[in-house]
Design a protein around this motif. Structure first.
Motif, PDB file in Angstrom:
ATOM      1  N   ASP A  84      18.472 -15.914 -21.297  1.00  0.00           N
ATOM      2  CA  ASP A  84      17.966 -14.763 -20.552  1.00  0.00           C
ATOM      3  C   ASP A  84      17.939 -14.986 -19.048  1.00  0.00           C
ATOM      4  O   ASP A  84      17.532 -14.098 -18.299  1.00  0.00           O
ATOM      5  CB  ASP A  84      16.545 -14.414 -21.025  1.00  0.00           C
ATOM      6  N   VAL A  85      18.303 -16.178 -18.617  1.00  0.00           N
ATOM      7  CA  VAL A  85      18.217 -16.527 -17.206  1.00  0.00           C
ATOM      8  C   VAL A  85      19.605 -16.949 -16.737  1.00  0.00           C
ATOM      9  O   VAL A  85      20.252 -17.762 -17.395  1.00  0.00           O
ATOM     10  CB  VAL A  85      17.215 -17.700 -17.007  1.00  0.00           C
ATOM     11  N   PRO A  86      20.051 -16.405 -15.602  1.00  0.00           N
ATOM     12  CA  PRO A  86      21.355 -16.849 -15.114  1.00  0.00           C
ATOM     13  C   PRO A  86      21.297 -18.325 -14.718  1.00  0.00           C
ATOM     14  O   PRO A  86      20.237 -18.826 -14.345  1.00  0.00           O
ATOM     15  CB  PRO A  86      21.603 -15.970 -13.877  1.00  0.00           C
ATOM     16  N   GLY A 104      11.173 -23.793 -11.912  1.00  0.00           N
ATOM     17  CA  GLY A 104      11.213 -22.374 -12.295  1.00  0.00           C
ATOM     18  C   GLY A 104      10.793 -22.161 -13.742  1.00  0.00           C
ATOM     19  O   GLY A 104       9.806 -22.748 -14.201  1.00  0.00           O
ATOM     20  N   TRP A 105      11.554 -21.324 -14.449  1.00  0.00           N
ATOM     21  CA  TRP A 105      11.219 -20.996 -15.841  1.00  0.00           C
ATOM     22  C   TRP A 105      11.174 -22.257 -16.722  1.00  0.00           C
ATOM     23  O   TRP A 105      10.418 -22.309 -17.693  1.00  0.00           O
ATOM     24  CB  TRP A 105      12.249 -20.004 -16.413  1.00  0.00           C
ATOM     25  N   ALA A 106      12.008 -23.257 -16.381  1.00  0.00           N
ATOM     26  CA  ALA A 106      12.109 -24.455 -17.227  1.00  0.00           C
ATOM     27  C   ALA A 106      10.812 -25.255 -17.240  1.00  0.00           C
ATOM     28  O   ALA A 106      10.596 -26.111 -18.115  1.00  0.00           O
ATOM     29  CB  ALA A 106      13.279 -25.326 -16.761  1.00  0.00           C
ATOM     30  N   LEU A 130      16.972 -21.541 -25.585  1.00  0.00           N
ATOM     31  CA  LEU A 130      15.943 -20.519 -25.815  1.00  0.00           C
ATOM     32  C   LEU A 130      16.500 -19.118 -25.596  1.00  0.00           C
ATOM     33  O   LEU A 130      17.401 -18.922 -24.774  1.00  0.00           O
ATOM     34  CB  LEU A 130      14.792 -20.721 -24.823  1.00  0.00           C
ATOM     35  N   THR A 131      15.929 -18.181 -26.321  1.00  0.00           N
ATOM     36  CA  THR A 131      16.198 -16.773 -26.055  1.00  0.00           C
ATOM     37  C   THR A 131      14.939 -16.020 -26.444  1.00  0.00           C
ATOM     38  O   THR A 131      14.125 -16.534 -27.223  1.00  0.00           O
ATOM     39  CB  THR A 131      17.437 -16.272 -26.839  1.00  0.00           C
ATOM     40  N   SER A 132      14.726 -14.826 -25.897  1.00  0.00           N
ATOM     41  CA  SER A 132      13.467 -14.136 -26.194  1.00  0.00           C
ATOM     42  C   SER A 132      13.615 -12.628 -26.095  1.00  0.00           C
ATOM     43  O   SER A 132      14.356 -12.127 -25.253  1.00  0.00           O
ATOM     44  CB  SER A 132      12.373 -14.615 -25.225  1.00  0.00           C
ATOM     45  N   THR A 136       9.186  -9.943 -20.095  1.00  0.00           N
ATOM     46  CA  THR A 136       8.503 -10.911 -19.227  1.00  0.00           C
ATOM     47  C   THR A 136       7.651 -10.203 -18.182  1.00  0.00           C
ATOM     48  O   THR A 136       8.015  -9.126 -17.693  1.00  0.00           O
ATOM     49  CB  THR A 136       9.507 -11.824 -18.485  1.00  0.00           C
ATOM     50  N   GLY A 137       6.516 -10.825 -17.883  1.00  0.00           N
ATOM     51  CA  GLY A 137       5.649 -10.309 -16.828  1.00  0.00           C
ATOM     52  C   GLY A 137       5.006  -8.973 -17.156  1.00  0.00           C
ATOM     53  O   GLY A 137       4.522  -8.274 -16.270  1.00  0.00           O
ATOM     54  N   ALA A 138       4.974  -8.593 -18.441  1.00  0.00           N
ATOM     55  CA  ALA A 138       4.403  -7.306 -18.843  1.00  0.00           C
ATOM     56  C   ALA A 138       3.020  -7.485 -19.453  1.00  0.00           C
ATOM     57  O   ALA A 138       2.477  -6.568 -20.056  1.00  0.00           O
ATOM     58  CB  ALA A 138       5.334  -6.622 -19.843  1.00  0.00           C
ATOM     59  N   GLY A 139       2.461  -8.684 -19.331  1.00  0.00           N
ATOM     60  CA  GLY A 139       1.154  -8.954 -19.930  1.00  0.00           C
ATOM     61  C   GLY A 139       1.239  -9.142 -21.433  1.00  0.00           C
ATOM     62  O   GLY A 139       0.233  -9.025 -22.140  1.00  0.00           O
ATOM     63  N   LEU A 140       2.430  -9.445 -21.944  1.00  0.00           N
ATOM     64  CA  LEU A 140       2.613  -9.600 -23.387  1.00  0.00           C
ATOM     65  C   LEU A 140       2.895 -11.058 -23.767  1.00  0.00           C
ATOM     66  O   LEU A 140       3.329 -11.359 -24.872  1.00  0.00           O
ATOM     67  CB  LEU A 140       3.739  -8.665 -23.874  1.00  0.00           C
ATOM     68  N   SER A 141       2.639 -11.960 -22.825  1.00  0.00           N
ATOM     69  CA  SER A 141       2.675 -13.410 -23.071  1.00  0.00           C
ATOM     70  C   SER A 141       4.039 -13.966 -23.444  1.00  0.00           C
ATOM     71  O   SER A 141       4.175 -14.752 -24.369  1.00  0.00           O
ATOM     72  CB  SER A 141       1.651 -13.796 -24.140  1.00  0.00           C
ATOM     73  N   SER A 142       5.040 -13.577 -22.677  1.00  0.00           N
ATOM     74  CA  SER A 142       6.338 -14.226 -22.873  1.00  0.00           C
ATOM     75  C   SER A 142       6.230 -15.714 -22.568  1.00  0.00           C
ATOM     76  O   SER A 142       6.938 -16.524 -23.174  1.00  0.00           O
ATOM     77  CB  SER A 142       7.402 -13.580 -21.989  1.00  0.00           C
ATOM     78  N   SER A 143       5.342 -16.082 -21.658  1.00  0.00           N
ATOM     79  CA  SER A 143       5.199 -17.508 -21.304  1.00  0.00           C
ATOM     80  C   SER A 143       4.588 -18.291 -22.466  1.00  0.00           C
ATOM     81  O   SER A 143       5.064 -19.373 -22.809  1.00  0.00           O
ATOM     82  CB  SER A 143       4.361 -17.672 -20.035  1.00  0.00           C
ATOM     83  N   ALA A 174       0.119 -27.175 -20.791  1.00  0.00           N
ATOM     84  CA  ALA A 174       1.374 -27.087 -20.036  1.00  0.00           C
ATOM     85  C   ALA A 174       1.260 -26.014 -18.956  1.00  0.00           C
ATOM     86  O   ALA A 174       1.640 -26.234 -17.804  1.00  0.00           O
ATOM     87  CB  ALA A 174       2.529 -26.771 -20.979  1.00  0.00           C
ATOM     88  N   GLU A 175       0.734 -24.849 -19.341  1.00  0.00           N
ATOM     89  CA  GLU A 175       0.681 -23.729 -18.390  1.00  0.00           C
ATOM     90  C   GLU A 175      -0.353 -23.983 -17.283  1.00  0.00           C
ATOM     91  O   GLU A 175      -0.094 -23.734 -16.110  1.00  0.00           O
ATOM     92  CB  GLU A 175       0.377 -22.413 -19.130  1.00  0.00           C
ATOM     93  N   ASN A 176      -1.526 -24.502 -17.659  1.00  0.00           N
ATOM     94  CA  ASN A 176      -2.582 -24.759 -16.666  1.00  0.00           C
ATOM     95  C   ASN A 176      -2.210 -25.923 -15.748  1.00  0.00           C
ATOM     96  O   ASN A 176      -2.269 -25.790 -14.523  1.00  0.00           O
ATOM     97  CB  ASN A 176      -3.902 -25.147 -17.353  1.00  0.00           C
TER      98      ASN A 176
HETATM   99  P1  ADP Z   1       3.901 -12.982 -19.292  1.00  0.00           P
HETATM  100  O1  ADP Z   1       3.517 -14.219 -20.000  1.00  0.00           O
HETATM  101  O2  ADP Z   1       2.808 -11.964 -19.240  1.00  0.00           O
HETATM  102  O3  ADP Z   1       5.179 -12.384 -19.779  1.00  0.00           O
HETATM  103  P2  ADP Z   1       4.080 -14.792 -17.103  1.00  0.00           P
HETATM  104  O4  ADP Z   1       4.250 -14.602 -15.637  1.00  0.00           O
HETATM  105  O5  ADP Z   1       2.920 -15.559 -17.592  1.00  0.00           O
HETATM  106  O6  ADP Z   1       4.157 -13.348 -17.761  1.00  0.00           O
HETATM  107  O7  ADP Z   1       5.370 -15.524 -17.682  1.00  0.00           O
HETATM  108  C1  ADP Z   1       6.663 -15.040 -17.369  1.00  0.00           C
HETATM  109  C2  ADP Z   1       7.549 -16.227 -17.029  1.00  0.00           C
HETATM  110  O8  ADP Z   1       7.837 -16.984 -18.236  1.00  0.00           O
HETATM  111  C3  ADP Z   1       8.906 -15.822 -16.507  1.00  0.00           C
HETATM  112  O9  ADP Z   1       8.872 -15.588 -15.115  1.00  0.00           O
HETATM  113  C4  ADP Z   1       9.740 -17.051 -16.843  1.00  0.00           C
HETATM  114  O10 ADP Z   1       9.525 -18.085 -15.918  1.00  0.00           O
HETATM  115  C5  ADP Z   1       9.152 -17.483 -18.183  1.00  0.00           C
HETATM  116  N1  ADP Z   1       9.905 -16.883 -19.291  1.00  0.00           N
HETATM  117  C6  ADP Z   1       9.478 -15.985 -20.198  1.00  0.00           C
HETATM  118  N2  ADP Z   1      10.453 -15.669 -21.086  1.00  0.00           N
HETATM  119  C7  ADP Z   1      11.533 -16.378 -20.723  1.00  0.00           C
HETATM  120  C8  ADP Z   1      12.881 -16.497 -21.229  1.00  0.00           C
HETATM  121  N3  ADP Z   1      13.300 -15.784 -22.271  1.00  0.00           N
HETATM  122  N4  ADP Z   1      13.705 -17.352 -20.607  1.00  0.00           N
HETATM  123  C9  ADP Z   1      13.300 -18.058 -19.534  1.00  0.00           C
HETATM  124  N5  ADP Z   1      12.078 -17.978 -19.010  1.00  0.00           N
HETATM  125  C10 ADP Z   1      11.196 -17.155 -19.575  1.00  0.00           C
END
Ligand code: ADP
Ligand code: MG
Length: 402
Positions: A84-86, A104-106, A130-132, A136-143, A174-176
């Motif tokens: 999902d990330v370039p 970054g995301w890693a 990974l794929t998802s 992201t960033g919608a308050g739905l806990s992608s992180s 990890a997140e904290n």
């Molecule tokens: P939320 O958890 O509400 O979606 P966060 O800001 O806590 O928002 O987390 C979003 C971050 O998690 C993204 O900016 C990215 O760094 C990481 N992330 C989430 N999903 C993916 C994904 N599929 N691939 C890479 N990074 C991801």
């Protein structure tokens, strides 16, 4: 990610199809993965800003998941890729992982490996793709989905024997401490521990939990998630400020945490705070937290009694409290609640940290399209970008797929 429409008339979206992750893994790393794991995003039904007060929350897992294809390595190398990330593969050395060092995301999956090693687990490296489908960033806990799927895969591959709650605690660490985001434990616990057809009643003080039956379809109901697709900058400092205000309230009341104040004692406590010269904001925060803890208990009692519809007004009260007492809503979230209720919803509230992100709407299944359309039209009329709207079907927590 492209979303597939449910029907041509409704703005409600389906879930995007997954990329073939095994094939992507093989192309990146030259072999088949040892296994494939999934962990969902979540939405919180009720109980907001309560988890750092040792209070109650009530999330459910979404059908949207993070999926990881993973193989072990024994040479101290960690390779990470997200479809999902370039960009290509991020390659790191496990013995050089250090908190707050970017990536970054890693940093989310790398932080999980770091947290496991910090806890003394012999994790010697991995190849991860990974794929998802969690927005992201919608308050739905992608992180949290990313953290929990990584923790579960490493737990299985290295035979660590950790429980779902321990995996959640690892993800939060990890997140904290590695990424540097001060979140509570709800998100990771929801992703790790939720089960299909249930909401999770979680006591964030001791992580005790109960699966509360929440079979919306059988009741003829739908829970919509409305992603406003906005994130106001104001949210950045607000979380810390609310958190400090809650701690100040507990200190002035002489209790360890606001969780320790029962609802029956709220009025007297608010008088005590006013007499002690507490800031007006502290009084509002205390009222919200104690009220929302009670609303969790009210919703659970209604679900247990099979009276899910009666939870609607409780959701509305929760929204008003977040808007007026905690002051973490925003015009877009207020508009979702207002438009949904005007179109016949049973109740609605913002969910998550606020200042944008998502709202939940409880609605008769037969009226879900009408309500979704009304919310979309209200956004268009107000000049906002189109919201993302989908059904929050209570889904399974983290699991191995292959
Ligand atoms: P939320 O958890 O509400 O979606 P966060 O800001 O806590 O928002 O987390 C979003 C971050 O998690 C993204 O900016 C990215 O760094 C990481 N992330 C989430 N999903 C993916 C994904 N599929 N691939 C890479 N990074 C991801
Ligand atoms: Mg997050």
């Amino acid at each position: 990610m492209t979303q597939t429409a449910v029907t041509s008339e409704t703005p409600r979206a389906g879930i995007a199809a997954f990329t073939n992750l095994s094939a992507a893994f093989a192309e990146l790393y030259g072999t088949e993965p040892e296994g494939i794991w999934a962990a969902p995003g979540r939405v919180n039904l009720i109980g907001e800003y309560t988890d750092f007060n040792d209070g109650f929350v009530m999330p459910l897992a979404l059908p949207h998941t993070a999926v990881a294809a993973v193989s072990r390595r024994t040479d101290g190398v960690l390779r990470l890729h997200s479809t999902d990330v370039p960009g290509g593969v991020v390659s790191l050395r496990v013995d050089e992982l250090a908190p707050h060092s970017g990536h970054g995301w890693a940093a989310y999956p790398a932080g999980v490996l770091w947290a496991l090693r910090e806890a003394g687990h012999p994790v010697t490296g991995a190849d991860i793709a990974l794929t998802s489908t969690v927005p992201t960033g919608a308050g739905l806990s992608s992180s949290a989905a990313l953290e929990v799927v990584t923790a579960l895969a490493l737990n299985d591959l290295f035979d660590l024997g950790l429980s779902p709650a321990e995996l959640a605690v690892t993800g939060r660490r990890a997140e904290n401490d590695f990424v540097g985001v001060p979140c509570g434990i709800m998100d990771q616990m929801a992703s790790a521990c939720c089960t299909e057809g249930h909401a999770l009643h979680l006591d964030t003080r001791d992580l005790s939990l109960r699966q509360v039956p929440f079979d919306l379809a059988a009741q003829g109901l739908t829970l919509l998630v409305v992603d406003t697709r906005v994130k106001h900058a104001l949210g950045d400092g607000a979380y810390a400020e609310r958190r400090a205000g809650c701690e100040e309230g507990a200190r002035l009341l002489g209790i360890p945490m606001l969780r320790d104040l029962p609802y029956a004692g709220l009025d007297a406590a608010l008088t005590t705070l006013a007499d002690a010269g507490a800031d007006e904001s502290v009084i509002r925060y205390v009222r919200h937290v104690v009220g929302d803890n009670r609303r969790v208990e009210q919703v659970i009692a209604l679900l247990d009694a099979g009276d899910v519809r009666a939870a609607g007004p409780v959701l509305n009260e929760g929204h008003i409290s977040l808007r007026d007492d905690l002051r973490v809503s925003c015009p877009e979230l207020d508009l979702v609640v207002e438009a949904a209720n005007a179109a016949g919803a049973l109740g609605a509230r913002m969910t998550g940290g606020g200042f944008g992100g998502s709202a939940v709407v409880l609605v008769e299944a037969a009226a879900a399209d009408t309500v979704a359309k009304a919310v979309s039209e209200a956004f268009a009329a107000a000049g906002h970008a189109a919201p993302g709207i989908f059904d929050a079907v209570p889904s399974a927590g983290a699991r191995r797929l292959h």
